[in-house]
Design an enzyme around this catalytic site. Sequence first.
Site, PDB file in Angstrom:
ATOM      1  N   LYS A  85     -27.787 -36.664  -6.145  1.00 23.70           N
ATOM      2  CA  LYS A  85     -26.724 -35.917  -5.945  1.00 23.70           C
ATOM      3  C   LYS A  85     -25.841 -36.357  -4.745  1.00 23.70           C
ATOM      4  O   LYS A  85     -26.548 -36.548  -3.702  1.00 23.70           O
ATOM      5  CB  LYS A  85     -26.972 -34.248  -5.815  1.00 23.70           C
ATOM      6  N   SER A 160     -23.480 -26.771 -10.032  1.00 22.98           N
ATOM      7  CA  SER A 160     -22.586 -28.284  -9.458  1.00 22.98           C
ATOM      8  C   SER A 160     -23.446 -29.444  -9.575  1.00 22.98           C
ATOM      9  O   SER A 160     -22.737 -30.532  -9.486  1.00 22.98           O
ATOM     10  CB  SER A 160     -22.467 -27.710  -7.820  1.00 22.98           C
ATOM     11  N   SER A 184     -27.160 -24.177  -9.196  1.00 22.62           N
ATOM     12  CA  SER A 184     -26.669 -25.183  -9.335  1.00 22.62           C
ATOM     13  C   SER A 184     -27.827 -26.408  -9.918  1.00 22.62           C
ATOM     14  O   SER A 184     -27.248 -27.471 -10.174  1.00 22.62           O
ATOM     15  CB  SER A 184     -26.170 -26.030  -8.198  1.00 22.62           C
TER      16      SER A 184
END
Length: 493
Positions: A85, A160, A184
Site C-alpha cells: 500500500k 482505503s 480499511s
Amino acid sequence: MAAPQAGHDLHQKTLAELSAALHERVVSSEELTRVFLDRIERFNPILNCFTTITREHALAQAKAADRRLKSGQGGPLTGLPIAHKDIFCTLGVKTACGSRMLDSFIAPYNATLIEHMHDAGMVMLGKTNMDEFAMGSSNETSYYGPVKNPWDPERVPGGSSGGSACAIAAQIAPAATGTDTGGSIRQPASLCGITGLKPTYGRVSRYGMIAFASSLDQGGPMAHTAEDIAMLLKVMAGFDKRDSTSVDRPVPDYTARLNDDIQGLTIGLPKEYFGEGVDSEIQALIDAAIKVFETLGAKARTISLPNTHLSIPAYYVVAPAECSSNLARYDGVRYGYRCKDPRDLADLYCRSRGEGFGAEVKRRIMIGTYALSAGYYDAYYLKAQQIRRLISEDFKKAFEDVDLIVGPTSPTVAFKLGEKTDDPVTMYLSDIYTVSVNLAGLPGLSMPVGFVGGLPVGLQIIGNYFSEARLCNVAHRFQQETEWHRMRPEGFS
Ligand code: GLN
C-alpha cells in the site's frame, strides 16, 4: 456480472502454494515475478490498482531471492511477490499516500514493515492505490483516480486499501499490505472477496507508515487465504523501538496453530450487528457460515455490544481530530507539495495545503480542528474518548463469555462508483461494523463467505487482544470446509 470460477494457474495460487513451488524448484522467483509484472501491465490500465510499478527493483530482488533459495538460505516467504500500500515509506521509491501533497515524495527510508518483508526475501512489485491519506471507504478520494472492483469494474473495491484488495482479487499480486484505521483492510477485503487481517493495535510497527489517526492506525496483511495471512503476519509483527506504541511481546508462529481443533469454542453474535441495517441475502450467507463453524464443533450464542450505535460518531470525532494534528506537517515548507510563487508565508501555507489536499482530507482537517478547539474540546473530543472507553468495555465484557465475535464485515456488497461520493455520511456508514474494533484496539479478520448478485460477501471475526493465531486458525478451518476463497472473477484468468 462475473460468475465465480475456480482456477489453478500460477497466478491463481495462494502464497503457501507458491512457496512450495519455489522451494521445489518448479518455478524460480524471477519467473514468478515476471508472471505478475506482466499481469500488472495487462490489467492495471483497466483496474488502476497500482500507482507505482517497481519492475527493475522487483527483478533485482527476485534474482537475489533465487540465489538465496539455491543456497538453501530461503525462508517460507523468500522469492514471493507482494504489493505494498502506498502509505508505507519505501526507500528511493515514490510514496504518495494517494495524495497530490506527496506526489513528488521519494521516501528516504523504509518503513519497519517493509524492512521486515525485504529481509524475509519478498519481492516488491509496486505500490498500490488508496484513498487519500487512507481517508475513505471506496478508494474514490485518491488523487490518482478510483480503483475498479474486478468482480464488476463499475463498482468500488472498498477502501482505503482498495488497490491492495483489487490487486489480489484480480490475481495481479498474490498478497499485499494494507492499513486499517477504521476498516480499511477488512472492508475492501470483504468487497473484493479476499482475506484480510487487522492486527491488535501495537502488534505491527507503525514506523514509516504515513500517519492518519495514530491511536487507531494498524498495518496488516491481505491475501487469498488465512494460511497466507498467518505466514505474512509472522514476518510483519514484532516490537520496534522506533514505534513507542509497538508492543514488546513475543511473536508466535501463527502457521503452527492453523489446524487446531475449534471444538467447544464459543462464538458471540452481537444482536446489534444483525437485523435492520444488513441486507437479507448477506444475512443468509453469514448464517450459513456460522453453521459451518457449528459443524466444526463451535457453539454460537447471541450477545450484546450495547454501544455499537455510538461507534461511528465517536470514530468520526477521534479520527479527524488526530488527522488534523498529523497532517499539520504538510505545510509546503518541509517536504511535499509547494504552491507556485507564494506572496508571503501565509499564502504559502494556505495555497500549498489548499491545492495539495483533496476535499475529503480538508473536510476532516476542519472537523478535527473544530473538535479540538478550546471551546469545543470537552463537548466533542472528550465525549468521543469517553464513548471509546464504553465501546472497549462492551468488548471486554463480551469476551468474558465468548472466545470470538462474528458478524458481517460490511452492511452491503460493493456499491457503484460515484454512488456515495456526494454524501459523506452515507459513505461513513460503510464502516459501521469495523470502526469499533479500531476504537478498542482489537484484532479483526474478514474472509469471503459467498456471493450476492455475483459480488463477494465478507464475514468478520473479532478476537480478544493478541488472538491473531486463533483468528487465523478459525478462518483456516472454515476455508478447508469451503471454496469461497478459491473463487476468482471472470476476465482476469
Ligand atoms: N473508511 C474509514 C475512514 O474513512 C476507515 C479508513 C481506514 O481504515 N483507513 O476513515
